[in-house]
Design an enzyme around this catalytic site. Structure first.
Site, PDB file in Angstrom:
ATOM      1  N   CYS A   1      -1.699   9.401   3.054  1.00  0.00           N
ATOM      2  CA  CYS A   1      -1.628   9.000   1.755  1.00  0.00           C
ATOM      3  C   CYS A   1      -2.624   9.232   1.006  1.00  0.00           C
ATOM      4  O   CYS A   1      -2.594   9.359  -0.468  1.00  0.00           O
ATOM      5  CB  CYS A   1      -1.149   7.513   1.532  1.00  0.00           C
ATOM      6  SG  CYS A   1      -2.123   6.274   2.377  1.00  0.00           S
TER       7      CYS A   1
ATOM      8  N   GLU B   1       4.165  13.134  -4.688  1.00  0.00           N
ATOM      9  CA  GLU B   1       3.385  13.088  -3.366  1.00  0.00           C
ATOM     10  C   GLU B   1       4.510  14.084  -2.656  1.00  0.00           C
ATOM     11  O   GLU B   1       5.544  13.525  -2.348  1.00  0.00           O
ATOM     12  CB  GLU B   1       3.261  11.408  -3.003  1.00  0.00           C
ATOM     13  CG  GLU B   1       2.622  11.509  -1.508  1.00  0.00           C
ATOM     14  CD  GLU B   1       2.561  10.157  -1.283  1.00  0.00           C
ATOM     15  OE1 GLU B   1       1.255   9.876  -0.591  1.00  0.00           O
ATOM     16  OE2 GLU B   1       3.476   9.308  -1.089  1.00  0.00           O
TER      17      GLU B   1
ATOM     18  N   GLU C   1       0.881  -1.120  -0.113  1.00  0.00           N
ATOM     19  CA  GLU C   1       0.181  -0.066  -0.030  1.00  0.00           C
ATOM     20  C   GLU C   1       0.751   1.101   0.057  1.00  0.00           C
ATOM     21  O   GLU C   1       1.593   1.609   0.800  1.00  0.00           O
ATOM     22  CB  GLU C   1      -0.858  -0.033   1.360  1.00  0.00           C
ATOM     23  CG  GLU C   1      -2.033   0.933   1.130  1.00  0.00           C
ATOM     24  CD  GLU C   1      -1.715   2.218   1.695  1.00  0.00           C
ATOM     25  OE1 GLU C   1      -1.517   3.164   0.754  1.00  0.00           O
ATOM     26  OE2 GLU C   1      -1.445   2.459   2.963  1.00  0.00           O
TER      27      GLU C   1
END
Length: 487
Positions: free
Chosen positions: A292, A391, A258
C-alpha cells in the site's frame, strides 16, 4: 497451553483456534493455491459467522473475568516474550509458507516479511516495559490521575500481502494493553495465520485471550458488527474500510482503518541517479507491487526528465520476474487471477487515457503458468488520469513531469490518499524541508525511513487512526481521569 493440533507443521489444516483449543470449524475447507504454479499447496478451514460467535464469546469471557485484563503488565509481557522467542524459531518456516501462499519473492519474505513481524512484536514488548498506564497530570484546578484501561475485545482483520506483520501490528499492542483478540487472517494466507496461533498457544497464553479464525468477507463482516466487539482494527482497501466505518459508526464502535494509497515519489532536480534508481527499485515495486505504501506516482523535474526516464527504464528492464522461490527473483506472481485481471484492466485504462508504455504492459514471456504481470512504466501521465489517482496494487508506475518544487509538492498532495510519500535529493536538509510540506502519514527520504517504532497510518482516504509507535498502543486503551486529592 492446549494440546498441539494433529496437523502442526503441516500445510493441511483441519482446525481453528478458539478459547485455547484447536476445534473444528462449522465451515467448509478452502484450498490454498500457489499463485506461481496454480497447484494446491495446502488447505485450511473457512470460518463462519457461528465460528466468530464462539470466538467473540471466548474473548469476551477472558476479558470480563480479568484473567488477562486483570494481570499486571509485567505478567502479560512474560507470555509475549515467550511468544517472541518461539516466533523467531519458526521464521524460516514462515518465510517459505508466505511465499508458497501468496507469491512474495523468497528473498523479500526472508528479509522483510518475517523480520518486520518479529520487530513489531519485540517493539511492543519493550514499549510495555516503560509505558506508564497510570500517569499523574498537573492542572490549574485539581491534579488528575490518568489511567489507560484496555478497550476490551478487539477484532483484528489483516490482508494477505503482509499477513504476519499486519496481524501482529494489531495483536501485539492489543495484548500488551490487556485486550483480548479475535484475529481474522485472509483466506489466501490462512495457513500462516494458524501458525501464528500455534506460537501464542505454545507460549501458554490463557484460553480466550487470542482466537484465530480464517474467514472470508461475509464472516468478517459478522465479526465487525458483533456487539461483543469493542474495537475493530482493519487493514485493507479503502472501499472495504468505508464499509467497516459505516458498520462501526452505527454503534459508535472504535476502529482503526489502515487503507489504500497512491504514494508520490517527488524527485528533486539535484537527485543522485544511482541512489534514486536503487531506492525506487525497492519502494516502487516492493512485494511485487502489492504494497500500500509503494511509490507509484513518480514526479520528475522537466529539466532532468529524459535523463531520469532512461535510467529508470533501464533499471526496471533489468528486474527479474519469475519463480518466487528463486532468491534472484525481484517480482513474483500476483496473489490471484482476480488481482492480475485488475492490474491488466488498469494498464488498458492507462493506454485509453493516452499514456504511453515505456516498458512492460503485458505478461512475461515463458511464464504461461502463474498470475504474472510485467513491471510496467507509463509516461505521458497527468495527475488527473485514473492510473494516477486510483490504487492499482501491482507493479505499475507512472512518470509525471513538473516544473519547480512548488508545483511538484502541489501534484504530490493532489490526491484522495495520503498514506506515504518520498523525496529524493542529494541535499538532505532540502529533502527534509520539502518532506515536511507533503501531506502523508509516512515520508521517506532517498528511500530511507518507514520505522515501525513510529506511528503508521494515513491522511484522507488512506485511513483513520495510527498503528505502531506509542500511538499504536494507545489505540487499544480508553483514557479515564481520577482526581488526585490531598488528605
Amino acid at each position: 497451553m492446549s494440546s498441539r493440533p494433529s496437523d502442526r507443521g503441516s500445510r493441511e489444516r483441519d482446525t481453528i483456534y478458539i478459547d485455547g483449543a484447536w476445534v473444528a470449524s462449522t465451515g467448509p475447507r478452502r484450498d490454498v493455491v500457489s499463485p506461481a504454479t496454480l497447484e494446491v499447496v495446502g488447505y485450511a478451514p473457512d470460518g463462519t459467522a457461528e465460528d466468530m460467535d464462539r470466538a467473540v464469546a471466548a474473548a469476551r469471557r477472558a476479558f470480563d473475568d480479568g484473567s488477562w485484563s486483570g494481570l499486571a503488565v509485567a505478567d502479560r509481557l512474560q507470555y509475549l516474550e515467550r511468544a517472541a522467542k518461539l516466533y523467531a524459531e519458526r521464521s524460516g518456516e514462515l518465510a517459505e509458507l508466505i511465499t508458497a501462499e501468496m507469491g512474495s519473492p523468497i528473498t523479500f519474505s526472508r528479509n522483510s516479511q518475517g523480520p518486520i513481524a518479529q520487530h513489531i512484536l519485540n517493539y511492543f514488548i519493550e514499549l510495555g516495559k516503560t509505558f506508564e498506564f497510570e500517569q499523574h497530570r498537573t492542572a490549574l484546578s485539581t491534579p488528575a490521575l490518568v489511567v489507560h484501561d484496555p478497550v476490551g475485545v478487539v477484532a483484528a482483520i489483516a490482508p494477505w500481502n503482509y499477513p504476519q506483520a499486519l496481524l501482529l501490528m494489531k495483536i501485539a499492542p492489543a495484548l500488551v494493553a490487556g485486550c483480548t483478540v479475535v484475529a481474522k487472517p485472509s483466506p489466501e494466507t490462512a495457513i500462516d495465520g494458524l501458525v501464528l496461533a500455534e506460537v501464542f498457544d505454545e507460549a501458554g497464553l490463557p484460553p480466550g485471550v487470542l482466537n484465530v479464525v480464517p474467514a472470508d468477507r461475509e464472516a468478517g463482516e459478522h465479526l465487525i458488527s458483533h456487539r461483543g466487539v469493542d474495537r475493530v482494527s482493519f487493514t485493507g482497501s479503502t472501499a472495504a474500510g468505508a464499509r467497516i466505518a459505516e458498520i462501526c459508526g452505527r454503534d459508535l464502535r472504535r476502529c482503526t482503518l489502515e487503507l489504500g494509497g497512491k504514494s508520490a515519489a517527488l524527485v528533486l532536480d539535484d537527485f543522485d541517479v544511482a541512489v534514486t534508481m536503487e531506492g525506487l527499485k525497492d519502494v516502487a515495486f516492493r512485494n511485487s507491487g502489492q504494497t500500500c505504501t509503494n511509490q507509484t506516482r513518480i514526479l520528475v523535474p522537466r529539466s532532468r526528465f529524459d535523463e531520469f526516464t532512461a535510467a529508470f527504464v533501464g533499471m526496471v528492464s533489468s528486474m527479474v520476474v519469475g519463480d518466487p522461490t528463486d532468491p534472484s527473483t525481484d517480482v513474483g506472481p500476483m496473489v490471484s487471477a482476480r488481482q492480475r485481471d485488475r492490474i491488466e484492466n488498469y494498464i488498458a485504462i492507462g493506454r485509453q487515457e493516452g499514456a504511453q508504455i515505456l516498458v512492460g504492459g503485458g505478461r512475461p514471456d515463458g511464464l504461461d503458468v502463474g498470475w504474472y504481470v510485467q513491471p510496467t512504466v507509463f509516461t505521458g501521465v497527468t495527475n488527473s488520469m485514473r492510473i494516477a489517482r486510483e490504487e492499482i496494487f501491482g507493479p505499475v508506475v507512472g512518470l509525471i513531469p513538473y516544473g519547480d518544487d512548488a508545483e511538484g509538492i502541489a501534484i504530490a498532495n493532489d490526491s484522495e490518499y495520503g498514506l506515504a510519500a518520498s523525496v529524493w535529493s542529494a541535499d538532505a536538509q532540502r529533502a527534509v524541508q520539502v518532506g515536511k510540506r507533503l501531506s502523508a502519514g509516512m515520508i521517506l527520504l532517498n528511500g530511507q525511513g518507514g520505522s515501525f517504532d513510529a506511528p503508521f497510518g494515513g491522511f484522507r482516504q488512506s485511513g483513520i487512526g495510527r498503528e505502531c509507535g506509542v500511538e499504536g498502543l494507545l489505540a487499544y486503551t480508553e483514557a479515564k481521569q481520577l482526581p488526585l486529592l490531598t488528605t
